[in-house]
Design a protein around this motif. Structure first.
Motif, short mmCIF file in Angstrom:
data_model
loop_
_atom_site.label_atom_id
_atom_site.label_comp_id
_atom_site.label_asym_id
_atom_site.label_seq_id
_atom_site.Cartn_x
_atom_site.Cartn_y
_atom_site.Cartn_z
N GLY A 24 0.54 6.73 0.88
CA GLY A 24 0.17 5.40 0.44
C GLY A 24 -0.69 5.36 -0.80
N ASP B 128 0.80 -1.22 0.00
CA ASP B 128 0.00 0.00 0.00
C ASP B 128 0.84 1.27 0.00
N ALA C 20 -3.30 3.07 -1.05
CA ALA C 20 -4.43 2.21 -0.69
C ALA C 20 -5.59 2.45 -1.64
#
Length: 744
Positions: A709, A660, A711
């Motif tokens: 990140g 991530d 994600a």
């Protein structure tokens, strides 16, 4: 005897019944008028006269004559005796209406008897108007005259105050029927408002019934959308003609313009069952055209008309002014002819501006606004050229949408005006005539945008696709003279025996960009500004430099035979010439107050540098070469004018998402960088963006990371990681901020 006795008795009885013995003298007369009638071409009214004596009793056998105060009146009989009741009836005939006074006169003595009687001969007339009809023969309207007393046989005449040459009445004279009415039809070829008068024909002083008739066509205009042709424009014009009775069908109509440049087809048209007729109007001339409608058999003054504005297509967009301290006086946005061989708008060329609009109010720092240009329907002939000699019939003109300062107040891009922006991106506004043998996909005659990129075939965009997306950064405005100030952070390793100076040096930019790192070759630099500073190991010393215009400074400081143009670079398409200005600290070993670096013992020695955010109003791009920071400050044409030179961002293909916070990429990046702005593009869509990208330590696989990140992101084929290396992060320049220099 018996018969005579009977007659005598009858005579006595008659005398007794009349209350007179036959010897009474006439003392008065009562006159009574009957109803006015019409007979044999004249007005007629019965007048009953009753002769009375002093006691008010009827007097028979009195000869009376009626007379009038007018010569037009005649009586029948002229003279008559009263009957046994003292009455006599006269018929008054006349060809003159009005209010005559009738007087009874004793025939024997000529003496008037009693009071005159005023008789009303003014028959009341009425006039009604039907609905006006507009036909192929002109205007028609039915008119209904009447005698209010309901007398039949009276001839009535209907006339227009405009005369029979304009308005005809059929019949001119009509006789009233049993209901006292008479019918007429008014016809005319001329519009307007005639007054119609109804009178009794042949009767002087006749009462008059009048009414105003409005003869006009109710014309409604419908204008279609303006369609641009090459050259020119056209639109459909429809007219709906109505009269009070409804739509007017079957009329032959013509449309004309007050300008010779306008063409109208068809030459004439006939209104259909719905009362409409349509025309196609085309023109190659900008401006307002007044269209006028003519209807056969009808003259309308003024003729029905409407205005049509012919113009080219519209081009709109927005502007921003992010340049602190920029000085502008009369900003205009225009579509300016571009000489492709020069690559920049040329105010001295024959073909210059095809459209412009003033930016009002005057831009201020941080201001933004919008603009709209109305392009001409046909561009100047001098702007067109044939790019392919094998296709001479295909010609094209190229324009850039830009902002300029109208310094000569001519409201036109001309010599002396200052360019404030360059066309955005690689899109050029083009106008094409004819067609090449192998036309680029999407090319049409007329206006379009053309995206030119290297040797690839140009991409063509319809005007409407980019018409409202033009964005201009007004960044090239001149700035007031200013002062560059900051601090010198001295180290410990400077040599002794020479003065220390702070300077800004102009470098031959073309040589620098060609890869020659020996920037202090003779004739390839000159000192723009310098000031002495006192060296003290480990100290922080303030400095201040007055920054002149480099063109003016070059007149006295440039090497022999050199001009400022020799130090500017113009090799980047659609970017004005720019220069590289290096701020530095040097040891003036030869004591001549001028930088002369070299390899000898007595040559001046450069001992410190700094990044200089220069260019009056925009953060310039740092140029890294062997670890030395240079600043590319774009110039057009002087140092105190700025423009952002944007490098192409770095793009890398995304191989996979490792976790991530990490991505594997297919491009080797210089390691050790962090805090970089980035975005992930999928075609034209940005699926993720951030500002904390880390290029890692260079280990395999090649990867980048982000603390925020990735994600929720799933890589797809052809996704690209775009790294902007701070190029897209601009900060306004503040000359009051310190620009620090560091020495060893």
């Amino acid at each position: 005897m018996r018969a005579g006795l009977c007659m005598l008795l009858a005579g006595l009885l008659l005398v007794a019944c009349n209350g007179s013995d036959g010897g009474a003298e006439p003392a008065d007369v009562e006159l009574v008028a009957g109803d006015v009638t019409w007979r044999e071409g004249a007005l007629e009214v019965e007048i009953t006269a009753t002769v009375l004596d002093a006691d008010g009793l009827a007097v028979p056998e009195v000869l009376l004559r009626m007379r009038s105060d007018r010569s037009a009146d005649a009586f029948s009989p002229a003279v008559a005796p009263t009957d046994a009741q003292g009455r006599v009836v006269f018929a008054a005939r006349t060809t003159e209406a009005g209010y005559p006074k009738y007087q009874a006169v004793l025939e024997d003595s000529g003496e008037p008897l009693g009071d005159p009687l005023e008789v009303d001969l003014g028959l009341t007339l009425g006039l009604e108007t039907g609905e006006v009809r507009l036909t192929s023969a002109g205007f028609e309207v039915d008119m209904h005259g009447r005698v209010e007393a309901g007398i039949a046989g009276i001839p009535l005449r209907l006339e227009s105050d405009r005369g029979s040459e304009l308005d005809s009445v059929d019949p001119a004279v009509a006789t009233t029927g049993a209901d006292g009415r008479a019918d007429f039809t008014l016809r005319s070829h001329t519009g307007g408002a005639p007054m119609l008068d109804l009178t009794m024909d042949g009767i002087a002083n006749s009462n008059v019934a009048s009414t105003l008739v409005i003869l006009q066509a109710n014309v409604s205009w419908t204008l279609g959308d303006l369609e641009w042709t090459v050259p020119g424009a056209q639109l459909e014009v429809s007219v709906l003609i109505r009269d009070p009775a409804g739509v007017a069908a079957g009329l032959t109509v013509r449309l004309s313009s007050d300008r010779q440049a306008d063409a109208i087809a068809p030459e004439s048209a006939e209104t259909g069952a719905d009362g409409t007729a349509s025309f196609q109007v085309s023109s190659q001339e900008d401006g307002l055209a007044t269209l006028s409608l003519e209807i056969d058999a009808v003259e309308l003054d003024p003729a029905p008309s409407t205005g049509v504005t012919f113009c080219g297509p519209r081009l709109s967009g927005g502007w921003t002014f992010p340049q602190p301290g920029g000085l502008v006086s009369a900003v205009r946005v225009g579509a300016i002819w571009i000489d492709l061989s020069a690559g920049v708008p040329n105010p001295d060329a024959e073909g210059r501006e095809i459209a412009s609009v003033a930016v009002e109010p005057l831009p201020e720092l941080g201001g933004e606004g919008s603009f709209e240009l109305v392009l001409p329907m046909d561009v100047p002939e001098g702007d067109l050229y044939a790019p392919d000699p094998q296709s001479p019939d295909f010609r094209i003109a190229t324009y850039g949408v830009l902002a300029y300062d109208d310094l000569d107040a001519s409201e036109d891009f001309s010599q002396g005006d200052a360019v404030l922006s360059v066309p955005p991106g690689q899109e050029l506004l083009t106008y094409a005539l004819g067609a090449p043998d192998t036309p680029p996909p999407g090319l049409v005659q007329g206006y379009q945008f053309m995206h030119i990129s290297g040797d690839a075939d140009p991409e063509i965009f319809p005007l409407e696709d980019l018409a409202d997306q033009q964005h201009l950064d007004i960044r090239m405005a001149p700035c007031p003279a200013t002062t560059l100030r900051g601090q010198v952070h001295f180290g410990e390793a400077l040599g002794a025996g020479s003065d220390t100076r702070v300077a800004v040096v102009v470098i031959n930019t073309g040589m620098l960009l060609s890869g020659n790192n020996n920037i202090f070759e003779p004739d390839e630099y000159f000192e723009l500004a310098a000031a002495d500073v006192a060296f003290e190991a480990g100290a922080v010393v303030d400095y201040e430099l007055a920054m002149p215009d480099p063109h003016e400074a070059c007149l006295t400081r440039c090497p022999d035979g050199k001009t400022m143009d020799d130090f500017l670079y113009d090799g980047i398409p659609e970017v004005p010439p720019f220069g590289v200005f290096v701020p530095l600290v040097y040891l003036d070993k030869d004591g001549d107050d001028e930088l002369h670096p070299g390899m000898g013992q007595n040559d001046d020695q450069v001992v410190g540098m700094a990044r200089l955010d220069f260019g009056c109003g925009s953060q310039m791009i740092e140029w890294l070469d062997d670890g030395l920071p240079f600043i590319m400050a774009v110039m057009f044409p002087g140092l105190n004018q700025g423009y952002n030179h944007i490098r192409e961002p770095l793009k890398a293909g995304i191989v996979s998402k490792l976790d991530d916070h990490s991505l594997e990429i297919d491009e080797a990046l210089e390691p050790g960088h962090s805090g970089l702005p980035f975005r992930i593009e999928r075609g034209e869509e940005v699926v993720l963006a951030g500002d904390d990208l880390d290029t890692g330590d260079g280990s395999q696989p090649m990867q980048v990371s982000s603390a925020a990140g990735f994600a929720g992101y799933s890589p797809e084929a052809d996704d690209e990681l775009v790294i902007t290396v701070l190029i897209e992060q601009f900060e306004a320049l503040d000359f009051d901020s310190p620009y620090d220099l560091v020495t060893p």
